[in-house]
Write a protein that holds these residues in place. Structure first.
Motif, PDB file in Angstrom:
ATOM      1  N   GLY A  19       0.687  -1.351   0.249  1.00  0.00           N
ATOM      2  CA  GLY A  19      -0.448   0.050  -0.272  1.00  0.00           C
ATOM      3  C   GLY A  19       0.858   1.279   0.207  1.00  0.00           C
ATOM      4  N   ARG A  20       1.560   1.561   0.822  1.00  0.00           N
ATOM      5  CA  ARG A  20       2.626   2.559   0.764  1.00  0.00           C
ATOM      6  C   ARG A  20       3.287   3.054  -0.708  1.00  0.00           C
ATOM      7  N   LEU A  21       4.372   1.773  -1.305  1.00  0.00           N
ATOM      8  CA  LEU A  21       4.987   2.156  -2.192  1.00  0.00           C
ATOM      9  C   LEU A  21       4.095   2.168  -3.119  1.00  0.00           C
ATOM     10  N   ARG A  22       2.442   1.696  -3.220  1.00  0.00           N
ATOM     11  CA  ARG A  22       1.842   2.494  -4.255  1.00  0.00           C
ATOM     12  C   ARG A  22       1.456   3.862  -4.239  1.00  0.00           C
ATOM     13  N   ARG A  23       1.292   3.777  -3.060  1.00  0.00           N
ATOM     14  CA  ARG A  23       1.002   6.371  -2.327  1.00  0.00           C
ATOM     15  C   ARG A  23       2.536   6.533  -3.106  1.00  0.00           C
ATOM     16  N   LEU A  24       3.472   6.026  -2.515  1.00  0.00           N
ATOM     17  CA  LEU A  24       4.626   6.757  -3.256  1.00  0.00           C
ATOM     18  C   LEU A  24       4.870   6.585  -4.467  1.00  0.00           C
ATOM     19  N   LEU A  25       4.692   5.611  -5.451  1.00  0.00           N
ATOM     20  CA  LEU A  25       4.950   5.523  -7.027  1.00  0.00           C
ATOM     21  C   LEU A  25       3.849   6.412  -7.712  1.00  0.00           C
ATOM     22  N   SER A  26       2.397   6.778  -6.891  1.00  0.00           N
ATOM     23  CA  SER A  26       1.077   7.735  -7.414  1.00  0.00           C
ATOM     24  C   SER A  26       2.143   8.980  -7.494  1.00  0.00           C
ATOM     25  N   ALA A  27       2.266   9.620  -5.835  1.00  0.00           N
ATOM     26  CA  ALA A  27       2.529  10.421  -5.302  1.00  0.00           C
ATOM     27  C   ALA A  27       3.878  10.942  -5.686  1.00  0.00           C
ATOM     28  N   LEU A  28       5.022  10.540  -6.352  1.00  0.00           N
ATOM     29  CA  LEU A  28       6.305  11.129  -6.522  1.00  0.00           C
ATOM     30  C   LEU A  28       6.235  10.258  -7.942  1.00  0.00           C
ATOM     31  N   GLY A  29       5.360   9.685  -8.794  1.00  0.00           N
ATOM     32  CA  GLY A  29       6.227   9.633 -10.634  1.00  0.00           C
ATOM     33  C   GLY A  29       6.448   8.080 -10.538  1.00  0.00           C
ATOM     34  N   GLY A  30       7.272   7.504  -9.349  1.00  0.00           N
ATOM     35  CA  GLY A  30       7.988   6.404 -10.214  1.00  0.00           C
ATOM     36  C   GLY A  30       9.047   6.080  -8.929  1.00  0.00           C
ATOM     37  N   PRO A  31       9.779   4.497  -9.318  1.00  0.00           N
ATOM     38  CA  PRO A  31      10.679   4.084  -8.773  1.00  0.00           C
ATOM     39  C   PRO A  31      11.827   5.156  -8.400  1.00  0.00           C
ATOM     40  N   VAL A  32      12.607   5.520  -9.279  1.00  0.00           N
ATOM     41  CA  VAL A  32      13.062   6.100  -9.267  1.00  0.00           C
ATOM     42  C   VAL A  32      12.770   7.466  -8.609  1.00  0.00           C
ATOM     43  N   GLU A  33      12.485   7.916  -8.855  1.00  0.00           N
ATOM     44  CA  GLU A  33      11.741   9.410  -7.855  1.00  0.00           C
ATOM     45  C   GLU A  33      11.398   8.616  -6.223  1.00  0.00           C
ATOM     46  N   ALA A  34      11.085   7.583  -6.074  1.00  0.00           N
ATOM     47  CA  ALA A  34      10.574   6.761  -5.028  1.00  0.00           C
ATOM     48  C   ALA A  34      11.607   6.453  -4.260  1.00  0.00           C
ATOM     49  N   TRP A  35      12.347   5.412  -4.464  1.00  0.00           N
ATOM     50  CA  TRP A  35      13.586   5.405  -4.660  1.00  0.00           C
ATOM     51  C   TRP A  35      14.708   5.992  -3.915  1.00  0.00           C
ATOM     52  N   GLY A  40      12.321  13.932   3.516  1.00  0.00           N
ATOM     53  CA  GLY A  40      10.466  15.426   3.802  1.00  0.00           C
ATOM     54  C   GLY A  40       9.357  14.166   2.477  1.00  0.00           C
ATOM     55  N   ASP A  41       9.819  14.432   1.409  1.00  0.00           N
ATOM     56  CA  ASP A  41       9.147  14.075   0.719  1.00  0.00           C
ATOM     57  C   ASP A  41       8.418  12.240   0.557  1.00  0.00           C
ATOM     58  N   ALA A  43       7.661  11.866   3.884  1.00  0.00           N
ATOM     59  CA  ALA A  43       7.694  11.986   5.236  1.00  0.00           C
ATOM     60  C   ALA A  43       5.845  12.991   4.471  1.00  0.00           C
ATOM     61  N   ARG A  44       5.974  13.726   3.338  1.00  0.00           N
ATOM     62  CA  ARG A  44       4.550  14.044   3.067  1.00  0.00           C
ATOM     63  C   ARG A  44       3.869  13.039   2.943  1.00  0.00           C
ATOM     64  N   VAL A  45       4.062  11.986   1.862  1.00  0.00           N
ATOM     65  CA  VAL A  45       2.639  11.208   1.446  1.00  0.00           C
ATOM     66  C   VAL A  45       2.602   9.788   2.339  1.00  0.00           C
ATOM     67  N   LEU A  46       3.367   9.161   3.380  1.00  0.00           N
ATOM     68  CA  LEU A  46       3.876   8.918   4.280  1.00  0.00           C
ATOM     69  C   LEU A  46       3.352   8.852   5.627  1.00  0.00           C
ATOM     70  N   GLY A  47       3.988  10.037   6.136  1.00  0.00           N
ATOM     71  CA  GLY A  47       3.857  10.394   7.446  1.00  0.00           C
ATOM     72  C   GLY A  47       5.466   9.864   7.957  1.00  0.00           C
ATOM     73  N   GLU A  48       5.711  11.349   9.312  1.00  0.00           N
ATOM     74  CA  GLU A  48       7.418  11.027  10.184  1.00  0.00           C
ATOM     75  C   GLU A  48       7.485   9.626   9.847  1.00  0.00           C
ATOM     76  N   ALA A  51       8.231   7.602   7.085  1.00  0.00           N
ATOM     77  CA  ALA A  51       9.519   7.911   6.584  1.00  0.00           C
ATOM     78  C   ALA A  51      11.090   8.091   7.460  1.00  0.00           C
ATOM     79  N   ALA A  52      10.885   7.706   8.305  1.00  0.00           N
ATOM     80  CA  ALA A  52      11.916   7.791   9.079  1.00  0.00           C
ATOM     81  C   ALA A  52      12.225   6.662   9.056  1.00  0.00           C
ATOM     82  N   MET A  53      11.602   5.223   9.256  1.00  0.00           N
ATOM     83  CA  MET A  53      12.152   3.807   9.557  1.00  0.00           C
ATOM     84  C   MET A  53      12.505   3.654   7.976  1.00  0.00           C
ATOM     85  N   LEU A  54      11.684   4.054   6.735  1.00  0.00           N
ATOM     86  CA  LEU A  54      12.619   3.704   5.507  1.00  0.00           C
ATOM     87  C   LEU A  54      13.567   4.568   5.130  1.00  0.00           C
ATOM     88  N   ASP A  55      14.091   6.081   4.999  1.00  0.00           N
ATOM     89  CA  ASP A  55      14.987   6.376   5.251  1.00  0.00           C
ATOM     90  C   ASP A  55      16.438   4.726   5.793  1.00  0.00           C
TER      91      ASP A  55
END
Lengths: 359, 359
Positions: A19-35, A40-41, A43-48, A51-55
């Motif tokens: 679900g999170r992956l889907r949200r990132l892809l559609s908000a940011l444009g594609g896999p490269v942008e998401a990766w 901050g970006d 966090a804007r899509v998934l929450g603080e 985002a910290a965890m993913l980072d």
């Protein structure tokens, strides 16, 4: 290449749910942008917190090293938007962003039959899985299974004896379960394929094995459950198959055997009872069917007496006197035949000259 | 009395088929007229040759002596137009003109469950027939079967342990099959009933056993086939049951066991797969159902460890080390438990300290 690296990276992040992956892809444009997104970006899509965890997870994983390891292992990397990604696995719920592949996937591998069951199988289950798989593979059907000990392994082995098989792992390809499966993996990859959606060094866990089962169902036109106790991963595969609109089959077993409780229950719930490869094949008129000419041991050059003895044996141990009664053969002749069959690995002496079929 | 003698006589004539009997009765008025008819009258209805044959057969049979023998055996004679004739057996195709009865038929015996199967059963079949029968009988269901060796006998024995059972013979009551069944017949008659449509001294033959099966189906709301090879009398009973609109059930078995080939096939053809008495009972809401409290050995006072070991065992032989692994019990404790279970007759040592469940 950058895109592949991004997919491999995203696929390796434990907390990046579908679900999170889907949200990132559609908000940011594609896999490269998401990766490559700034924290901050994310966090804007998934929450603080997510985002910290993913980072953190991202910092600990190098897609470049992963691709190097893949190369050393001889594994290809298929990403879900690449043309070589197997189409049926694109259509299942929550398709994996990445598949790691050893060997080669052919078109017929995408319409195989899965044979699955418990790790804690009985000799009956092992015998049946192996001979069903052998017969299906001999008929040109790719046998899909999960490499695990027990039924899965027996299915792969049977299929290797006569045709193609595909193993779908619940671990990364560099960490197969059970430990020491590398030999079998190589053998499978040499004439078929080994697949995993997990990062190469992902160890198996309570959630990876069930999750992997949706891929097994996804590659298959039907799933045959050979032995499954009341709670068994094989039943999860059957559920995925139903969810994906595939056929579900089950091999019956003694109602006194815990290992068959789940398979018998599946039949009560509507799964088709299977006694032979034909019972499976008949459901798929798109395969050209010819009556099976090869029974168990059918490729062996047995004389009529030996064949009669072999055919009488099953998993119920029979003694020499009972075999004598039923075949009318003399004790001396029978002894000779039993020795020959045992040497050929066709039967097994349980001790006290009580015999069962060995294959 | 004259009428009973006439029915007994007519019933004993081998060449008097149901069709011929019907024609005689309707042409001549009734059983007494048919039995006492002049040969010319017989010929007028049936033709010269059949009449000559019947005349010879009639001369060789004495209904009076038959009734004397019945009295010596303690058997009652029920004729199909008498009020004590079991109503369900009047409604089957070709109802028998006469039934010989030892023991007592109660109302619940006319809505029982048949448990049938092959004479050449395996220890699995015997175990299952016995425990299913025991559980059904404990729930107030009369278990119907055919007294034959193998499954039938195991079913009667199981039912005798907890309730009522009815045996329907494929021979005359004075000539039970197998020879030496008198003891078991007496035991069944003492708490249930033994029935036969054949003259008392009729030996069994290739046609009497299948024919008898329509009575087994006739007394039953449903027929459970426990073990039946591909060609088996038990499948004939299942066919009669379907023809009579009864439920057909089958217990699955290993697909490697010849003895289960027919039962597995029945399930493929739509019979309900049975793993417990509840699977049968649930089809008959007219019986008040309570969840079974008694598993196998459930009436036995086992401590928790012994229970764990007993529950693990089935028909797949397990060794002491495997039992140790699965239960976590020490070797010493296990040895002690295994001896106790074996002495109690609950498990069986196959040799080499490999154990299976014995009941």
């Amino acid at each position: 290449m950058e895109r592949t690296l991004a997919w491999v990276g995203l696929n390796a992040l434990p907390s990046l749910t579908p679900g999170r992956l889907r949200r990132l892809l559609s908000a940011l444009g594609g896999p490269v942008e998401a990766w490559q997104a700034a924290r901050g970006d994310l966090a804007r899509v998934l929450g603080e917190e997510p985002a910290a965890m993913l980072d953190r997870e991202r910092a600990g994983f190098s897609p470049e090293k992963e691709l190097e390891l893949a190369e050393r292992l001889g594994a290809k990397v298929l990403t879900w938007d690449a043309p070589d990604f197997p189409p049926p696995l694109r259509e299942i719920p929550e398709p994996p962003p990445v598949l790691y592949l050893m060997g080669e996937l052919r078109e017929e591998d995408l319409a195989g039959i899965a044979i699955v069951g418990t790790r804690r199988c009985t000799s009956y289950g092992r015998l049946v899985a192996r001979s069903l798989a052998r017969e299906l593979a001999a008929r040109g059907v790719t046998v899909i299974s999960g490499l695990a000990p027990g039924i899965d392994r027996a299915a792969h082995q049977g299929a290797l004896e006569s045709g193609r098989t595909v193993a779908v792992l619940g671990t990364g390809l560099a960490r197969p379960y059970p430990a020491g499966s590398e030999e079998l993996m190589k053998e499978i990859a040499a004439s078929g394929a080994v697949l995993s959606e997990f990062p190469l060094e992902q160890p198996g866990s309570r959630w990876t094995f069930p999750r992997r089962n949706r891929l097994i169902a996804g590659l298959s036109l039907g799933v045959v459950v050979v032995e499954a106790p009341a709670r068994s991963g094989a039943l999860i595969t059957a559920d995925y198959a139903l969810e994906q609109g595939k056929e579900v089959f089950a091999v019956p077993g003694p109602i006194t055997s815990e290992a068959s409780a789940g398979s018998n229950r599946l039949i009560q719930e509507g799964a088709k009872l299977v006694t032979s490869a034909d019972d499976v094949l008949v459901e798929f008129p798109e395969w050209i069917l010819s009556p099976s000419t090869e029974g168990e041991g059918g490729d062996l050059d047995l004389d009529a007496d030996a064949r009669a003895v072999y055919d009488l044996l099953g998993l119920e141990p029979l003694g020499i006197s009972e075999l004598g009664e039923r075949t009318g053969l003399s004790h001396a002749r029978l002894s000779q035949i039993l020795v020959e069959l045992e040497l050929a690995g066709l039967i097994q002496d349980l001790g006290g000259r009580r015999y069962i079929k060995a294959r």
